[in-house]
Design a protein around this motif. Structure first.
Motif, short mmCIF file in Angstrom:
data_model
loop_
_atom_site.label_atom_id
_atom_site.label_comp_id
_atom_site.label_asym_id
_atom_site.label_seq_id
_atom_site.Cartn_x
_atom_site.Cartn_y
_atom_site.Cartn_z
N GLY A 148 0.81 -1.21 0.00
CA GLY A 148 0.00 0.00 0.00
C GLY A 148 0.85 1.26 0.00
O GLY A 148 0.50 2.26 -0.64
N ALA A 149 1.97 1.23 0.72
CA ALA A 149 2.86 2.39 0.75
C ALA A 149 3.45 2.66 -0.62
O ALA A 149 3.54 3.82 -1.06
CB ALA A 149 3.96 2.17 1.78
N ALA A 150 3.86 1.60 -1.31
CA ALA A 150 4.42 1.77 -2.65
C ALA A 150 3.37 2.23 -3.64
O ALA A 150 3.62 3.10 -4.49
CB ALA A 150 5.04 0.46 -3.11
N GLN A 151 2.17 1.69 -3.52
CA GLN A 151 1.09 2.08 -4.43
C GLN A 151 0.72 3.55 -4.26
O GLN A 151 0.39 4.23 -5.23
CB GLN A 151 -0.13 1.20 -4.20
N ALA A 152 0.81 4.04 -3.04
CA ALA A 152 0.46 5.44 -2.80
C ALA A 152 1.43 6.39 -3.50
O ALA A 152 1.06 7.51 -3.87
CB ALA A 152 0.44 5.72 -1.30
N VAL A 153 2.66 5.96 -3.70
CA VAL A 153 3.65 6.78 -4.40
C VAL A 153 3.34 6.87 -5.89
O VAL A 153 3.43 7.94 -6.50
CB VAL A 153 5.07 6.21 -4.18
N GLN A 154 2.97 5.73 -6.48
CA GLN A 154 2.69 5.65 -7.91
C GLN A 154 1.29 5.07 -8.13
O GLN A 154 1.14 3.89 -8.50
CB GLN A 154 3.73 4.77 -8.60
N PRO A 155 0.23 5.84 -7.94
CA PRO A 155 -1.11 5.28 -7.92
C PRO A 155 -1.78 5.13 -9.29
O PRO A 155 -2.81 4.46 -9.39
CB PRO A 155 -1.89 6.28 -7.07
N PHE A 156 -1.23 5.73 -10.35
CA PHE A 156 -1.99 5.83 -11.59
C PHE A 156 -2.01 4.56 -12.43
O PHE A 156 -2.93 4.33 -13.19
CB PHE A 156 -1.44 6.98 -12.46
N GLY A 157 -0.96 3.75 -12.33
CA GLY A 157 -0.91 2.57 -13.17
C GLY A 157 -0.65 2.90 -14.63
O GLY A 157 -1.16 2.22 -15.53
N ASN A 158 0.13 3.94 -14.91
CA ASN A 158 0.46 4.30 -16.29
C ASN A 158 1.40 3.27 -16.90
O ASN A 158 2.35 2.81 -16.25
CB ASN A 158 1.14 5.67 -16.35
N ILE A 159 1.17 2.92 -18.16
CA ILE A 159 2.03 1.99 -18.87
C ILE A 159 3.39 2.66 -19.10
O ILE A 159 3.47 3.82 -19.49
CB ILE A 159 1.42 1.58 -20.23
N LEU A 160 4.46 1.90 -18.87
CA LEU A 160 5.80 2.42 -19.13
C LEU A 160 6.23 2.00 -20.53
O LEU A 160 6.16 0.81 -20.88
CB LEU A 160 6.78 1.90 -18.09
N GLN A 161 6.68 2.96 -21.31
CA GLN A 161 6.99 2.74 -22.71
C GLN A 161 8.45 3.05 -22.98
O GLN A 161 9.00 4.02 -22.47
CB GLN A 161 6.09 3.59 -23.59
N VAL A 162 9.07 2.21 -23.82
CA VAL A 162 10.45 2.41 -24.23
C VAL A 162 10.44 3.15 -25.56
O VAL A 162 9.77 2.74 -26.51
CB VAL A 162 11.19 1.07 -24.37
N VAL A 163 11.18 4.25 -25.61
CA VAL A 163 11.19 5.08 -26.82
C VAL A 163 12.63 5.36 -27.24
O VAL A 163 13.56 5.34 -26.42
CB VAL A 163 10.46 6.42 -26.61
N GLU A 164 12.80 5.62 -28.53
CA GLU A 164 14.05 6.15 -29.04
C GLU A 164 13.95 7.67 -29.05
O GLU A 164 12.94 8.23 -29.51
CB GLU A 164 14.33 5.62 -30.44
N ILE A 165 14.98 8.32 -28.54
CA ILE A 165 14.96 9.76 -28.40
C ILE A 165 16.34 10.31 -28.77
O ILE A 165 17.36 9.75 -28.36
CB ILE A 165 14.56 10.17 -26.96
N THR A 166 16.38 11.36 -29.54
CA THR A 166 17.66 11.94 -29.94
C THR A 166 18.22 12.82 -28.84
O THR A 166 17.48 13.29 -27.95
CB THR A 166 17.51 12.77 -31.23
N GLY A 167 19.52 13.08 -28.94
CA GLY A 167 20.13 13.99 -27.99
C GLY A 167 19.51 15.37 -28.05
O GLY A 167 19.31 16.02 -27.01
N GLU A 168 19.17 15.82 -29.25
CA GLU A 168 18.53 17.12 -29.41
C GLU A 168 17.17 17.14 -28.71
O GLU A 168 16.81 18.13 -28.06
CB GLU A 168 18.37 17.45 -30.89
N GLN A 169 16.41 16.05 -28.83
CA GLN A 169 15.11 15.97 -28.16
C GLN A 169 15.26 15.96 -26.64
O GLN A 169 14.43 16.52 -25.92
CB GLN A 169 14.35 14.73 -28.62
N ILE A 170 16.33 15.35 -26.16
CA ILE A 170 16.58 15.34 -24.72
C ILE A 170 16.80 16.77 -24.22
O ILE A 170 16.22 17.20 -23.21
CB ILE A 170 17.79 14.45 -24.38
N TYR A 171 17.62 17.54 -24.94
CA TYR A 171 17.85 18.93 -24.56
C TYR A 171 16.53 19.70 -24.56
O TYR A 171 16.24 20.48 -23.63
CB TYR A 171 18.83 19.59 -25.53
N LYS A 172 15.72 19.49 -25.57
CA LYS A 172 14.45 20.23 -25.67
C LYS A 172 13.49 19.82 -24.54
O LYS A 172 12.81 20.68 -23.96
CB LYS A 172 13.80 19.98 -27.02
#
Length: 705
Positions: A437-461
């Motif tokens: 319950g303590a852990a769930q209270a920290v992250q309650p939404f249950g959002n899906i975690l997605q792996v993405v490719e991201i450029t260095g320029e996009q990271i800066y932005k």
């Protein structure tokens, strides 16, 4: 408040001399009315926090049972003050009643919160952005009290007794893109009719949600809907209400607001100002605001705007008098924002407490299960440092990065999460136990975690987008570090800019290269205004954030380790970015170089950029002669600049190059050359002036003759 000139029935009665009837008609004509409102409850059945009001701070405020007692006591006080005459008390909520909730509400799909609001007699409500967390279809299900599809959720949801909400949902600025109608048969407004002796007084309620909610909601949960301008929607339906003779109007607005010295500010105030421009006769008397969890009690023109912080820590108590003949308030209503203070000796409402006890017992088998132990018997907090980084934020993102590597993506580089998705400290029991319950209270939404490719320029932005909108939204992260500064062109809206970004091992991020990151699907949809993530390439997904955080703590426990976390310093503010100075030893050159410039005088007119120790540049009388080979050691390129060690940075842009200097050189002295046309014009002008002088002389001589 719409002003009308109407001869009241009480005056007519007095004029007729019917004194007894006149006394009775005064009470019939004026109806004392009370509105009590909450906003952003977020399923906070038993949670407490600090209520920060104007001139008052109350710690450990809140819990639903105590809120119920306060509401009931305020109503009794109001009714006592108006004993012997008709009066009315109405309760409303301004959105985010559910969502981002603690386990005893969230694990049961927030149905216990619906029951609690029924017990507290709330009549009207609107949507906030969190009503979209699991889709409006699911919100509509819990409001109707319908059973979910078996197996859709944890079995405790299937077994829990369902109960329909007694609230009427109003939402004026949301339509389905296909039908252009408000979804689920909800209405843009409703009218409450209150009998007063032989008359009836009417109050209209319009609901709106902030137009920024698509940035705060998973794309799949909002893409079916179109959100309309708040002020324009209120104007449309206020006009309809006015046409029906309803001139007392309250707006339930999940729109941010603040106030100072009795004057309302922020988006809700701007909304009313716009409303007054497009429909001056709108007759909106009262706005219950929400969304930013701030104390608000102030006016915009004739309209009162209130907000009772959040999570049941305070509530708005608004009072006014309605005139049955004008169908409007006699004067603008007034309000108090009252903290749910546990130190006042009030008893908690037993019926509300019973609902919560049932929910606690139902979820206990899930929430009380031990999943790990902490190194220290103290909470891992989400308290932010000056760089807006937190210990629990670093822990959450470290967990996401670790589990992503174990889930088929060993080469993932970074993890990013929106700070708003981290909803609580990680509570650690006195013996060091960390529960589900303590852990769930920290992250309650249950959002899906997605792996993405991201450029260095996009990271800066993406990192720079943290410093839009006055740093309203920002990220927690793992596997990455960066420095940022206050640039010369800083504004209140955009105060900082990223200087350099590095991987955790110190390798500088290459703007042209592609990396892999783990982000939640909220960010992938551009949530919290991080539009850059929308343009990243999706290559995979792992479990929801809630499950991943729990799994990480369980993995640490299985490895025989104890959980620990602290602020890692992923974000570093630096004050000054300086040019690199030449090394004291001569650097070997691959090719023979021309004779070096005397190091004692390292300033050249070719490149008058201020060095570390500035020298006042001398403007040459004539343009400088361009040398065959520029002296590069004196002025390094902009990309070669570095931050001063262990100090905070200022981004410096170096503009160098002979062409740039030549363009800014001082012009030659003396008169400019003129062309042949200019010369001819000058001669003709001189000739004309001579002729005029001669003619004048001749004329004067004639007068003398």
């Amino acid at each position: 408040m719409k002003k009308k000139v109407i001869l009241k029935s009480s005056i007519l009665a007095v004029a007729a001399g019917l004194s007894v009837f006149a006394i009775n008609s005064v009470f019939a004509d004026e109806l004392p009315v009370q509105f009590m409102g909450v906003n952003d409850f977020h399923g906070a059945l038993e949670q407490t926090g600090t209520a920060r009001l104007e001139g008052e701070t109350v710690k450990n405020a809140g819990t639903a049972p105590l809120l119920a007692t306060y509401l009931n006591d305020s109503q009794k006080e109001f009714e006592t003050e108006n004993a012997g005459r008709p009066n009315a008390s109405i309760r409303v909520q301004a959105g985010d009643m559910v969502g981002a909730s603690p386990a005893n509400s969230a694990l049961l799909q927030d149905e216990p919160s619906v029951k609690v609001f029924n017990e507290m007699n709330f009549e009207y409500g609107t949507l906030g952005n969190h009503e979209f967390d699991e889709g409006l279809g699911e919100f509509n299900r819990i409001m109707k009290g319908e059973a979910p599809t078996p197996g859709q959720f944890n079995k405790i949801v299937d077994e829990y007794p369902h109960e329909a909400s007694k609230q009427e949902v109003v939402i004026a600025n949301l339509v389905d893109k296909d039908t252009n109608k408000i979804p689920f048969d909800w209405k843009p407004y409703t009218i409450k009719e209150i009998p007063v002796n032989d008359k009836t007084v009417k109050v209209g309620f319009i609901g709106v949600v902030t137009t920024e909610f698509p940035n705060l909601v998973l794309r799949k949960n909002h893409e079916q809907y179109r959100v309309l301008d708040e002020a324009e929607s209120i104007a449309k339906y206020a006009r309809e209400l006015n046409d029906q003779g309803v001139h007392a109007i309250a707006v339930l607005a999940h729109v941010a607001a603040t106030s100072k010295n009795g004057v309302a500010e922020g988006p809700a105030a701007d909304m009313i100002k716009k409303l007054n421009q497009i429909y001056p006769e709108n007759s909106v008397d009262l706005v219950f605001a929400g969304h930013n969890h701030q104390y608000t009690n102030g006016m915009v023109g004739n309209t009162l705007i209130v907000q009772g912080t959040s999570q049941g820590k305070a509530y708005s108590d608004v009072r006014g008098v309605l005139d049955t003949d004008t169908a409007d308030f006699v004067k603008a209503p007034t309000a108090k924002i009252i903290a749910v203070d546990p130190s006042k000796g009030k008893a908690k409402d037993a019926k509300v407490q019973a609902i919560i006890n049932e929910a606690n017992e139902t979820v206990k088998k899930v929430t009380e299960a031990k999943i790990g132990s902490a190194e220290k018997a103290e909470n891992i907090t989400r308290e932010l440092n000056a760089q807006k980084e937190s210990a629990v934020g670093d822990l959450v993102t470290a967990a996401q990065l670790d589990i992503a590597k174990k889930s088929g993506y060993p080469d993932v580089d970074f993890a990013f999460t929106n700070n708003g998705g981290i909803r609580a400290d990680l509570v650690v029991k006195p013996d060091g136990t960390v529960t589900w319950g303590a852990a769930q209270a920290v992250q309650p939404f249950g959002n899906i975690l997605q792996v993405v490719e991201i450029t260095g320029e996009q990271i800066y932005k993406a990192l720079d987008q943290q410093y839009d909108e006055k740093e309203l939204y920002f990220l927690q992260m793992a596997g990455i570090k960066y420095t940022y500064t206050k640039p010369a062109d800083a504004t209140e809206e955009n105060p900082y800019k990223v200087v350099k970004v590095y991987k955790a091992d110190g390798t500088e991020i290459d703007r042209t290269k592609t990396y892999k990151a783990i982000i939640n699907d909220f960010l992938y949809g551009g949530g919290d205004g991080f539009s850059v993530f929308r343009d990243t390439k999706l290559i995979g997904a792992i479990n929801p954030d809630t499950e991943v955080f729990i799994q990480y703590i369980e993995d640490v426990n299985k490895a025989g380790k104890k959980l620990s976390a602290s602020i890692l310093g992923n974000k570093t503010f630096v004050e000054k970015v300086e040019e690199e100075t030449p090394a004291p030893e001569p650097t070997p050159q691959p090719e023979p170089q021309p004779a070096p410039v005397e190091p004692a005088t390292p300033v050249a007119p070719v490149n008058p950029v201020a060095p570390v120790n500035p020298v006042v540049p001398v403007t040459p009388t004539n343009p400088p002669v361009q040398p065959t080979t520029p002296v590069t050691p004196v002025q390094p390129a902009a990309s070669d600049s570095k931050e001063t060690a262990q100090v905070k940075p200022v981004a410096v842009t170096y503009h160098t190059g002979v062409q740039e200097v030549a363009a800014t050189s001082a012009p030659a002295t003396g008169l400019p050359k003129t062309g042949q046309k200019d010369l001819a014009s000058t001669v003709l002008s001189l000739f004309g002036m001579t002729s005029l002088a001669l003619a004048g002389f001749v004329a004067s001589k004639k007068r003398e003759g």
